[in-house]
Write an enzyme that holds these catalytic residues in place. Structure first.
Site, PDB file in Angstrom:
ATOM      1  N   HIS A  27      32.154  63.747  83.995  1.00 12.63           N
ATOM      2  CA  HIS A  27      30.729  63.917  82.933  1.00 12.63           C
ATOM      3  C   HIS A  27      29.477  64.582  83.405  1.00 12.63           C
ATOM      4  CE1 HIS A  27      30.650  64.470  78.600  1.00 12.63           C
ATOM      5  NE2 HIS A  27      29.105  64.153  79.417  1.00 12.63           N
ATOM      6  N   HIS A  29      26.070  66.426  83.680  1.00 13.46           N
ATOM      7  CA  HIS A  29      25.317  67.629  83.373  1.00 13.46           C
ATOM      8  C   HIS A  29      23.868  67.857  84.242  1.00 13.46           C
ATOM      9  CE1 HIS A  29      26.741  67.409  79.255  1.00 13.46           C
ATOM     10  NE2 HIS A  29      27.024  66.176  79.313  1.00 13.46           N
ATOM     11  N   ARG A  96      12.674  77.443  85.722  1.00  9.51           N
ATOM     12  CA  ARG A  96      12.577  78.769  85.319  1.00  9.51           C
ATOM     13  C   ARG A  96      12.902  79.728  86.956  1.00  9.51           C
ATOM     14  NH1 ARG A  96       7.453  78.226  83.118  1.00  9.51           N
ATOM     15  NH2 ARG A  96       7.694  77.303  81.757  1.00  9.51           N
ATOM     16  N   GLY A 195      27.084  69.545  71.922  1.00 10.01           N
ATOM     17  CA  GLY A 195      26.059  69.818  70.819  1.00 10.01           C
ATOM     18  C   GLY A 195      26.254  69.218  69.514  1.00 10.01           C
ATOM     19  N   HIS A 222      32.965  67.933  74.733  1.00 15.78           N
ATOM     20  CA  HIS A 222      32.859  67.072  73.955  1.00 15.78           C
ATOM     21  C   HIS A 222      33.296  66.740  72.843  1.00 15.78           C
ATOM     22  CE1 HIS A 222      29.734  67.764  76.982  1.00 15.78           C
ATOM     23  NE2 HIS A 222      28.536  66.758  77.010  1.00 15.78           N
ATOM     24  N   GLU A 225      32.033  61.728  69.818  1.00 14.27           N
ATOM     25  CA  GLU A 225      30.339  61.002  70.293  1.00 14.27           C
ATOM     26  C   GLU A 225      30.363  60.641  69.476  1.00 14.27           C
ATOM     27  OE1 GLU A 225      28.039  63.242  72.638  1.00 14.27           O
ATOM     28  OE2 GLU A 225      27.058  62.276  73.447  1.00 14.27           O
ATOM     29  N   ASP A 303      27.142  61.051  82.478  1.00 22.61           N
ATOM     30  CA  ASP A 303      26.291  62.032  81.108  1.00 22.61           C
ATOM     31  C   ASP A 303      25.113  62.311  82.005  1.00 22.61           C
ATOM     32  OD1 ASP A 303      26.505  63.379  79.272  1.00 22.61           O
ATOM     33  OD2 ASP A 303      26.300  61.859  77.902  1.00 22.61           O
TER      34      ASP A 303
HETATM   35 ZN   LIG Z   1      27.493  65.061  77.836  1.00 25.94          ZN
END
Ligand SMILES: [Zn+2]
Length: 356
Positions: A27, A29, A96, A195, A222, A225, A303
């Site tokens: 997990h 990101h 970008r 989200g 997710h 949470e 995370d």
């Molecule tokens: Zn997460």
């Protein structure tokens, strides 16, 4: 108690046992692995104004000013959830070009190697990239170049999980899943949603998840949470999620804990994240020990490690210092991390055997 500290204490050096223990990280990101020095570097490539949502950041938000390493550190030293979102946004608005993604992927792998992580499944916020109107394919080529170079130089294997945003709705998520299906032979192993759980209930994504599974992708979500156990039940029943991200609130429903334990459904636990975002008021209130003792297959993860001031070894250390996990129990958690992965059984076995 303020959520910034909440018992996390100061960083100390984790034991050599913890640092050397081979681990899988499930997990993580990509955007949350950008350290302050790298953010400053990205900022010099793309000077953009920072968002000004509260006074604290006015001093680092001069329009068009290039962020220094100190500015980036100040941004990561947020005190509330809005501050965290601003830090995340400051990173994503400076990602970008393919070269940016190549750089952050390579540096992420370099850091994973330092934690004795030998395998990782890494979320990419594809939903956010689409939302920004960026063309995804060239960026993915950058990520893949970073992955190939990183795997070669540091010996860490990596697969991608494409992440959609719950509150952007099912149509946006469908685009993310279509892209994951397109690229499933190029190290894209699964899909996820993150989200706002309240504004994007799992049932809205039922068909999309079923379609992804039919196409051979693995499923994680997710859930639990920021909302209660019903969100986890829904991820299991509506989405057929194979793994649960966070799953913090499972402890509020003994039948759910029993179900997770009986089915061996892995739960990705991210201690520092839960405390820094305020989902858990203090480290000692975290249910990790209760879930582990109830037989839930938990796997420890970071995370967004740079934004939560942590590392995977540090998370293991928190378990030892705050919850009395023995070295044997930490070894069990490292086993879990491989068993809970989306790798085929023979590859899991290979990792587990190589640890003996
Ligand atoms: Zn997460």
């Amino acid at each position: 108690m303020n959520s910034h500290d909440a018992g996390l204490g100061n960083l100390s050096e984790p034991s050599s046992f913890i640092r050397k223990l081979p681990k899988a990280e499930l997990h993580l990101h990509l955007e949350g692995t950008v350290d302050p020095a790298t953010l400053a570097e990205l900022s010099s490539r793309h000077p953009t104004p920072l968002p000004v949502l509260n006074n604290r950041y006015k001093d680092v938000s001069d329009s068009g000013r290039v962020l220094s390493v100190e500015d980036a550190r100040a941004l990561y030293d947020y005190k509330n959830f809005v501050g965290f979102l601003m830090a995340f946004k400051a990173v994503t608005e400076r990602l970008r070009d393919p070269e940016d993604y190549e750089l952050i992927t390579y540096r992420m792998i370099e850091k994973l190697a330092r934690e004795s992580v030998v395998y990782a499944e890494v979320y990419v916020s594809v939903g956010v990239i689409f939302w920004r109107g960026q063309e995804f394919d060239p960026l993915f080529e950058g990520m893949e170049r970073g992955r190939e170079r990183g795997e070669h130089d540091f010996g860490v294997k990596l697969n991608w999980i494409f992440d959609a945003v719950r509150h952007f709705g099912p149509e946006e998520a469908e685009k993310v899943v279509a892209k994951a299906i397109d690229l499933r032979r190029r190290n894209v192993i699964g899909i996820g949603i993150g989200g706002d759980e309240a504004r994007g209930p799992a049932k809205n994504f039922r068909e999309i998840y079923a379609h992804a599974a039919k196409q051979g992708l693995h499923l994680t979500a997710h859930a639990g949470e920021s909302t209660g156990p019903e969100s986890i039940w829904s991820a299991l029943r509506d989405l057929q999620a194979e793994r649960i991200g966070h799953g913090l609130r499972a402890v509020d429903d003994p039948a759910l804990v029993e179900h997770l334990a009986r089915t061996g459904t892995p739960v990705e636990i991210c201690l520092s994240s839960n405390v820094r975002t305020g989902c858990c008021r203090a480290i000692n209130e975290h249910p990790v020990r209760r879930l582990f003792d109830a037989g839930v297959r938990i796997t420890i993860a970071t995370d967004d490690p740079e934004m939560f001031g942590t590392s995977l070894s540090r998370e293991y250390e928190l378990l030892q210092n705050n919850f009395g996990f023995s070295d044997d129990e930490l070894s069990k958690l490292s086993d879990n991390s491989f068993e809970a992965s989306f790798l085929p059984p023979e590859e899991k076995e290979r990792y587990l055997r190589s640890r003996l």
